[in-house]
Design an enzyme around this catalytic site. Structure first.
Site, short mmCIF file in Angstrom:
data_model
loop_
_atom_site.label_atom_id
_atom_site.label_comp_id
_atom_site.label_asym_id
_atom_site.label_seq_id
_atom_site.Cartn_x
_atom_site.Cartn_y
_atom_site.Cartn_z
N HIS A 111 31.51 -11.15 32.00
CA HIS A 111 30.22 -11.77 32.30
C HIS A 111 30.14 -13.22 31.88
O HIS A 111 29.43 -14.02 32.47
CB HIS A 111 29.08 -10.91 31.77
CG HIS A 111 28.87 -9.80 32.72
ND1 HIS A 111 29.64 -8.67 32.67
CD2 HIS A 111 28.13 -9.74 33.84
CE1 HIS A 111 29.34 -7.93 33.69
NE2 HIS A 111 28.42 -8.54 34.42
N GLU B 156 30.10 1.70 42.72
CA GLU B 156 31.05 1.08 41.80
C GLU B 156 31.81 2.13 40.99
O GLU B 156 32.63 1.80 40.14
CB GLU B 156 30.35 0.08 40.88
CG GLU B 156 29.14 0.60 40.16
CD GLU B 156 28.39 -0.48 39.36
OE1 GLU B 156 28.98 -1.52 39.04
OE2 GLU B 156 27.21 -0.25 39.06
N ASP C 240 33.45 -3.28 38.83
CA ASP C 240 33.64 -1.99 38.18
C ASP C 240 34.46 -1.04 39.04
O ASP C 240 35.27 -0.28 38.52
CB ASP C 240 32.29 -1.37 37.85
CG ASP C 240 31.72 -1.97 36.56
OD1 ASP C 240 32.49 -2.09 35.59
OD2 ASP C 240 30.53 -2.33 36.54
N CYS D 127 28.60 -6.91 46.32
CA CYS D 127 28.09 -7.90 45.38
C CYS D 127 29.03 -8.12 44.19
O CYS D 127 28.70 -8.85 43.28
CB CYS D 127 26.70 -7.53 44.88
SG CYS D 127 26.68 -6.01 43.94
C1 PEP Z 1 30.18 -4.91 39.81
O1 PEP Z 1 30.48 -4.01 39.01
O2 PEP Z 1 30.92 -5.26 40.75
C2 PEP Z 1 28.90 -5.59 39.71
C3 PEP Z 1 28.49 -6.43 40.63
O3 PEP Z 1 28.15 -5.36 38.61
P1 PEP Z 1 28.44 -5.98 37.17
O4 PEP Z 1 29.48 -7.04 37.33
O5 PEP Z 1 27.14 -6.52 36.70
O6 PEP Z 1 28.91 -4.80 36.40
MG MG Z 2 29.05 -3.12 37.66
#
Ligand code: PEP
Ligand code: MG
Length: 592
Positions: free
Chosen positions: A195, A437, A461, A508
């Site tokens: 993140h 995911e 994920d 996403c």
């Molecule tokens: C993902 O897992 O691809 C996602 C978009 O969610 P995050 O990165 O917030 O886990």
């Molecule tokens: Mg995720």
């Protein structure tokens, strides 16, 4: 070490070039010296302790003033709590008692008191008190550092423009960064989908992560060059190298500016196939960036940031206010807001998620919400109330099967009933979707598709779980292959399940905004691709350089290939012929 130019290679987490001085963030704990004091030295030791406490207070008050000017109310509240702890009688009096009666030196006495304090808090029944443990440790470390003479670095205290060098940065650290104080950053650990990296891209701060030994190689004040496009860090570069990189930086900036021409144009292939390019957002302040970069709405609003850098949970009113701003800010385009996805690499303070051996597989996201229904309902009420202000879509994260989805939907229905009885208006037709995911959800996508309005594939994920690779572990980063044939097959299956059921399918995860994968995703037939807003112009540029027919043929061909390396070679070979040299340079096409 000396002054020699050194180059280390890591993982490019956010593109662009930064040139500046290093600012080392040392998060290691202070070593505590232990000395038995002679009687005659005791009052001097007590005075030394008091001075260190006063200095710590002055430092915290300075940070508090700066933070208050920046308007971060919750952070000010945390700093107030820390200041109160510094004034706590137990901490000060007990430390002084140990110095006086036991003849301990100040560091040793303080460390002993802190340990007792932390132990007492750890067993407290009240979760608020338990949470104070981190505060006690933080202020204790600050006083210890003032005693031993090492200043503690905090991002909120940075005034000059610097390049941050750290072992790791928490998302709450990155939330304090902005381009005014941070030119770039580099870390020992981390990966492209951590993140911290995602935030760096959103803030357009060049970053290289996974450098392994950077905190040992660099000293504060060293001149550094961060090449986030190529994933390189140059330490103490020579003059000709600096000149070369200044030129590269300028070229990068010119090319980036050139991309602006794509912003008002539709994301449409040469043969007229349109995709909706949406943005991934974590903070309401980024909404202007969504519009400025030409995104058509928000494909993923990560609500976790609402729970960060604070001691209390957000209230329904706070949820409502934030979501109203977002929904209104991008209307009439859709704003897809994801319910909180805490846990995994996103630990949050007020929620008190237990430390688990395997957090990525633990009580996180929707699992946590289904357990803590009160917390979940406050968010859902805020969301539904915001629905009348624009085009809201609610999305549940980490759904693994139908029962979990039905439980979440049942709570949503309950909340609708409550709002109706209380006379709060909301859009009864607010669309509800899920993130795909977890591999189990992908396998039963055809069944799930009957019960939702849309899917959004979260590859960050999905890849982690399907290929069994920790997404934030730089040692297995080489196995993190979005073009792995298994991943492409899973994605194709989900898109087809969605299409057969007549629902929209989006992506996403970070894969969606990566120019290297874009032609393949285009060919697989997504309705929406959601990415960091800053990636939208370059992605539009690529979409507008090719035909949908070409993309479809490419997707079909590569799905028959056995390895990610062969698939990547095929994509590169095909696409490099279609893109202008400028676009190729910007996306680091030649070197990865
Ligand atoms: C993902 O897992 O691809 C996602 C978009 O969610 P995050 O990165 O917030 O886990
Ligand atoms: Mg995720």
């Amino acid at each position: 070490m000396g002054g020699r130019e050194t180059v280390i290679e890591g993982i490019g987490a956010s593109p662009g070039i930064a040139i500046g001085r290093a600012y080392l963030i040392d998060r290691s704990r202070v070593a505590v010296p232990q000395r038995q004091m002679a009687r005659g030295d005791i009052s001097r030791e007590v005075a030394r302790f008091r001075r260190a406490v006063d200095r710590s207070k002055a430092q915290l008050q300075r940070v508090r003033r700066q933070t208050a000017r920046g308007g971060a109310k919750e952070l000010v509240h945390i700093l107030d709590t820390n200041l109160m702890l510094l004034e706590d009688a137990f901490l000060g009096d007990e430390t002084i008692r140990l110095i006086r009666q036991e003849g301990m030196n100040a560091e040793w006495a303080l460390a002993t008191v802190l340990q007792r304090f932390e132990r007492a808090l750890a067993t407290a029944r009240d979760s608020y008190l338990r949470e104070r443990k981190a505060d006690v440790r933080y202020i204790g470390e600050r006083v210890l550092r003032n005693l031993v003479g090492h200043a503690q670095a905090s991002i909120a205290e940075i005034r000059d423009q610097v390049i941050i060098v750290a072992h790791d940065l928490a998302p709450s650290d990155t939330a304090l960064m902005h381009r005014g104080n941070v030119l770039g950053f580099v870390t020992d650990i981390g990966s492209q989908t951590s993140h911290t990296a995602i935030m760096a891209r959103a803030l357009e701060i060049p970053a290289v992560v996974g450098l392994e030994r950077v905190t040992r190689e660099v000293r504060s004040g060293d001149l550094l060059i961060v090449d986030g496009t190529e994933g390189k860090l140059l330490i103490r570069p020579r003059k000709p190298t600096v000149a070369e990189y200044l030129e590269k930086k300028e070229r990068y900036e010119i090319l980036t500016r050139e991309l602006l021409k794509y912003i008002p144009l539709p994301a449409e292939t040469k043969d007229g196939f349109r995709v909706r390019l949406a943005a991934n957002v974590e903070l309401p302040a980024e909404i202007s960036s969504v519009i400025e970069h030409g995104a058509e709405g928000i494909g993923l609003y990560r609500t976790e940031y609402l729970y960060m850098n604070r001691r209390t949970l957000p209230t329904e009113e706070e949820h409502f206010e934030v979501y109203r701003q977002i929904v209104e800010g991008v209307a009439p385009h859709p704003a897809t807001i994801r319910t909180m996805d805490i846990g995994g690499d996103k630990f949050l303070s007020p929620v008190g998620v237990a430390k688990e051996i395997n957090p990525a597989l633990g009580l996180r996201a929707i699992r946590f919400c289904l357990r803590e229904v009160g917390i979940f309902k406050a968010q859902l009420r805020g969301l539904l109330r915001a629905s009348v202000h624009g085009n809201l879509r609610i999305m549940f994260p980490m759904i693994s099967g139908v029962s979990e989805l039905r439980q979440a939907r049942a709570i949503l229905e309950e909340v609708k009933g409550e709002l109706l009885r209380e006379g709060h208006p909301f859009d009864k037709h607010t669309r509800v979707g899920i993130m795909i995911e977890i591999p189990s959800a992908a396998v039963i996508a055809d069944i799930l598709a009957r019960e939702v309005d849309f899917f959004s594939i979260g590859t960050n994920d999905l890849i982690q779980y399907a290929l069994a690779i920790d997404r934030v572990n730089e040692h297995v980063h080489y196995l993190y292959e979005p073009l792995h044939p298994a991943i492409l097959r899973i994605i194709r299956q989900v898109v087809e399940a969605g299409r057969r059921a007549g629902i929209e399918v989006a992506m996403c995860g970070e894969m969606a905004g990566d120019p290297l994968y874009l032609p393949v995703l285009l060919g697989l037939g997504f309705d929406e691709l959601s990415m960091n807003a800053v990636s939208v112009p370059v992605v539009k540029g690529i979409i507008r350089s090719m035909t949908y027919r070409e993309a479809r043929t490419l997707a079909e061909e590569i799905l028959g290939l056995p390895t990610a390396a062969e698939i990547e070679a095929a994509v590169r070979e095909r696409v490099s012929r279609l893109l202008t040299p400028g676009l190729q340079h910007l996306i680091g096409w030649k070197k990865r």
